[in-house]
Motif scaffolding. Structure first.
Motif, PDB file in Angstrom:
ATOM      1  N   LYS A  22      82.768  61.046  11.403  1.00 21.05           N
ATOM      2  CA  LYS A  22      84.108  61.382  10.913  1.00 21.05           C
ATOM      3  C   LYS A  22      85.140  60.389  11.433  1.00 21.05           C
ATOM      4  O   LYS A  22      85.968  59.889  10.672  1.00 21.05           O
ATOM      5  CB  LYS A  22      84.504  62.808  11.297  1.00 21.05           C
ATOM      6  CG  LYS A  22      85.904  63.160  10.789  1.00 21.05           C
ATOM      7  CD  LYS A  22      86.333  64.540  11.199  1.00 21.05           C
ATOM      8  CE  LYS A  22      87.710  64.951  10.734  1.00 21.05           C
ATOM      9  NZ  LYS A  22      88.643  63.963  10.264  1.00 21.05           N
ATOM     10  N   LEU A  23      85.096  60.093  12.725  1.00 19.73           N
ATOM     11  CA  LEU A  23      86.059  59.154  13.297  1.00 19.73           C
ATOM     12  C   LEU A  23      85.863  57.756  12.691  1.00 19.73           C
ATOM     13  O   LEU A  23      86.841  57.082  12.357  1.00 19.73           O
ATOM     14  CB  LEU A  23      85.937  59.095  14.820  1.00 19.73           C
ATOM     15  CG  LEU A  23      86.908  58.154  15.533  1.00 19.73           C
ATOM     16  CD1 LEU A  23      88.364  58.437  15.156  1.00 19.73           C
ATOM     17  CD2 LEU A  23      86.721  58.236  17.042  1.00 19.73           C
ATOM     18  N   MET A  24      84.620  57.352  12.506  1.00 18.14           N
ATOM     19  CA  MET A  24      84.376  56.035  11.908  1.00 18.14           C
ATOM     20  C   MET A  24      84.899  55.994  10.469  1.00 18.14           C
ATOM     21  O   MET A  24      85.489  54.992  10.048  1.00 18.14           O
ATOM     22  CB  MET A  24      82.891  55.696  11.959  1.00 18.14           C
ATOM     23  CG  MET A  24      82.436  55.403  13.391  1.00 18.14           C
ATOM     24  SD  MET A  24      80.739  54.833  13.497  1.00 18.14           S
ATOM     25  CE  MET A  24      80.868  53.259  12.697  1.00 18.14           C
ATOM     26  N   THR A  25      84.730  57.093   9.737  1.00 20.23           N
ATOM     27  CA  THR A  25      85.240  57.176   8.366  1.00 20.23           C
ATOM     28  C   THR A  25      86.755  57.119   8.356  1.00 20.23           C
ATOM     29  O   THR A  25      87.361  56.358   7.585  1.00 20.23           O
ATOM     30  CB  THR A  25      84.751  58.472   7.684  1.00 20.23           C
ATOM     31  OG1 THR A  25      83.324  58.456   7.644  1.00 20.23           O
ATOM     32  CG2 THR A  25      85.305  58.611   6.280  1.00 20.23           C
ATOM     33  N   ASP A  26      87.385  57.911   9.242  1.00 22.76           N
ATOM     34  CA  ASP A  26      88.850  57.932   9.323  1.00 22.76           C
ATOM     35  C   ASP A  26      89.406  56.571   9.725  1.00 22.76           C
ATOM     36  O   ASP A  26      90.402  56.098   9.161  1.00 22.76           O
ATOM     37  CB  ASP A  26      89.323  59.003  10.310  1.00 22.76           C
ATOM     38  CG  ASP A  26      89.055  60.420   9.825  1.00 22.76           C
ATOM     39  OD1 ASP A  26      88.739  60.608   8.625  1.00 22.76           O
ATOM     40  OD2 ASP A  26      89.153  61.348  10.650  1.00 22.76           O
ATOM     41  N   MET A  27      88.769  55.911  10.685  1.00 22.81           N
ATOM     42  CA  MET A  27      89.219  54.586  11.118  1.00 22.81           C
ATOM     43  C   MET A  27      89.018  53.557  10.007  1.00 22.81           C
ATOM     44  O   MET A  27      89.856  52.675   9.818  1.00 22.81           O
ATOM     45  CB  MET A  27      88.487  54.138  12.386  1.00 22.81           C
ATOM     46  CG  MET A  27      89.074  54.707  13.638  1.00 22.81           C
ATOM     47  SD  MET A  27      90.765  54.121  13.879  1.00 22.81           S
ATOM     48  CE  MET A  27      91.018  54.660  15.536  1.00 22.81           C
ATOM     49  N   GLY A  28      87.914  53.677   9.279  1.00 26.36           N
ATOM     50  CA  GLY A  28      87.681  52.772   8.157  1.00 26.36           C
ATOM     51  C   GLY A  28      88.776  52.887   7.109  1.00 26.36           C
ATOM     52  O   GLY A  28      89.275  51.877   6.597  1.00 26.36           O
ATOM     53  N   LYS A  29      89.185  54.113   6.805  1.00 30.05           N
ATOM     54  CA  LYS A  29      90.267  54.338   5.840  1.00 30.05           C
ATOM     55  C   LYS A  29      91.581  53.759   6.363  1.00 30.05           C
ATOM     56  O   LYS A  29      92.330  53.127   5.620  1.00 30.05           O
ATOM     57  CB  LYS A  29      90.431  55.827   5.551  1.00 30.05           C
ATOM     58  CG  LYS A  29      89.325  56.414   4.710  1.00 30.05           C
ATOM     59  CD  LYS A  29      89.528  57.915   4.503  1.00 30.05           C
ATOM     60  CE  LYS A  29      88.357  58.524   3.762  1.00 30.05           C
ATOM     61  NZ  LYS A  29      88.472  59.978   3.647  1.00 30.05           N
ATOM     62  N   ALA A  42      93.370  41.032  12.447  1.00 30.28           N
ATOM     63  CA  ALA A  42      92.102  41.093  13.179  1.00 30.28           C
ATOM     64  C   ALA A  42      92.000  42.464  13.816  1.00 30.28           C
ATOM     65  O   ALA A  42      93.002  43.159  13.981  1.00 30.28           O
ATOM     66  CB  ALA A  42      92.032  40.003  14.242  1.00 30.28           C
ATOM     67  N   GLY A  43      90.802  42.828  14.197  1.00 33.79           N
ATOM     68  CA  GLY A  43      90.607  44.084  14.899  1.00 33.79           C
ATOM     69  C   GLY A  43      89.140  44.335  15.164  1.00 33.79           C
ATOM     70  O   GLY A  43      88.304  44.073  14.304  1.00 33.79           O
ATOM     71  N   ASP A  44      88.843  44.803  16.366  1.00 33.01           N
ATOM     72  CA  ASP A  44      87.466  45.105  16.747  1.00 33.01           C
ATOM     73  C   ASP A  44      87.440  46.059  17.923  1.00 33.01           C
ATOM     74  O   ASP A  44      88.396  46.144  18.700  1.00 33.01           O
ATOM     75  CB  ASP A  44      86.712  43.828  17.142  1.00 33.01           C
ATOM     76  CG  ASP A  44      86.285  43.018  15.938  1.00 33.01           C
ATOM     77  OD1 ASP A  44      85.489  43.560  15.130  1.00 33.01           O
ATOM     78  OD2 ASP A  44      86.728  41.872  15.791  1.00 33.01           O
ATOM     79  N   GLY A  45      86.309  46.740  18.063  1.00 35.18           N
ATOM     80  CA  GLY A  45      86.040  47.534  19.251  1.00 35.18           C
ATOM     81  C   GLY A  45      85.328  46.666  20.269  1.00 35.18           C
ATOM     82  O   GLY A  45      84.727  45.645  19.922  1.00 35.18           O
ATOM     83  N   LEU A  46      85.405  47.061  21.521  1.00 36.25           N
ATOM     84  CA  LEU A  46      84.800  46.288  22.600  1.00 36.25           C
ATOM     85  C   LEU A  46      83.709  47.099  23.296  1.00 36.25           C
ATOM     86  O   LEU A  46      83.835  48.316  23.443  1.00 36.25           O
ATOM     87  CB  LEU A  46      85.866  45.891  23.626  1.00 36.25           C
ATOM     88  CG  LEU A  46      87.035  45.071  23.077  1.00 36.25           C
ATOM     89  CD1 LEU A  46      88.080  44.874  24.170  1.00 36.25           C
ATOM     90  CD2 LEU A  46      86.552  43.736  22.543  1.00 36.25           C
ATOM     91  N   HIS A  47      82.661  46.400  23.734  1.00 35.26           N
ATOM     92  CA  HIS A  47      81.627  47.039  24.532  1.00 35.26           C
ATOM     93  C   HIS A  47      82.249  47.504  25.857  1.00 35.26           C
ATOM     94  O   HIS A  47      83.294  47.006  26.279  1.00 35.26           O
ATOM     95  CB  HIS A  47      80.495  46.046  24.821  1.00 35.26           C
ATOM     96  CG  HIS A  47      79.542  45.875  23.682  1.00 35.26           C
ATOM     97  ND1 HIS A  47      78.416  46.634  23.540  1.00 35.26           N
ATOM     98  CD2 HIS A  47      79.559  45.029  22.615  1.00 35.26           C
ATOM     99  CE1 HIS A  47      77.766  46.270  22.459  1.00 35.26           C
ATOM    100  NE2 HIS A  47      78.446  45.296  21.871  1.00 35.26           N
TER     101      HIS A  47
END
Length: 142
Positions: A22-29, A42-47
């Motif tokens: 759900k969070l990945m879907t919401d963030m994708g939108k 630009a934008g990315d998540g970090l390890h």
């Protein structure tokens, strides 16, 4: 104006807990809205910091410190680079953002320096060098 939007880490992000569907879907939108509005550059998540390192400088000496790092609240879980008209516009977009961790979280907004911010010290030669570097980055040659 460009801004870095910094998503702060928490215990879950530092433990490597991945977001749910759900969070990945919401963030994708949300990311798609940002791109469609011409804002997101630009934008990315970090390890987690356990997979990172820091280099400490003391004069000419360099010391490598491997993660994980303490003070989770001061760590970064991800980021965006946005081009907007003002800090207020960036704030309004962040307020529309899904909660980035699904739990208690924090997002920081920091303006990025532009060439004109540096004054006379940013000589024509330095400006030309910066332009060459950016052109190479844009072309994927850096």
């Amino acid at each position: 104006m460009r801004f870095m939007i910094i998503i702060k880490a928490n215990q879950d992000t530092e433990a490597g807990v991945m977001p749910d569907e759900k969070l990945m879907t919401d963030m994708g939108k949300f990311n798609e809205e940002l791109v469609n509005a011409g804002i997101m550059q630009a934008g990315d998540g970090l390890h987690p910091s356990s997979k990172g390192a820091r280099i400490k400088f003391s004069g000419d000496k360099r010391t490598v410190v491997n993660g994980p790092f303490p003070e989770t609240r001061q760590l970064i879980a991800g980021f965006w680079i946005w081009k907007v008209k003002s800090k207020e516009e960036a704030i309004e977009w962040v307020k529309r953002c899904p909660n980035p961790t699904g739990a208690d979280s924090e997002i920081e907004i920091r303006q990025i320096f532009e060439a004109e911010d540096f004054g006379a010290e940013f000589t024509p030669e330095l400006r030309a060098q910066e332009d060459r570097i950016r052109a190479k980055m844009d072309a994927g040659l850096a």
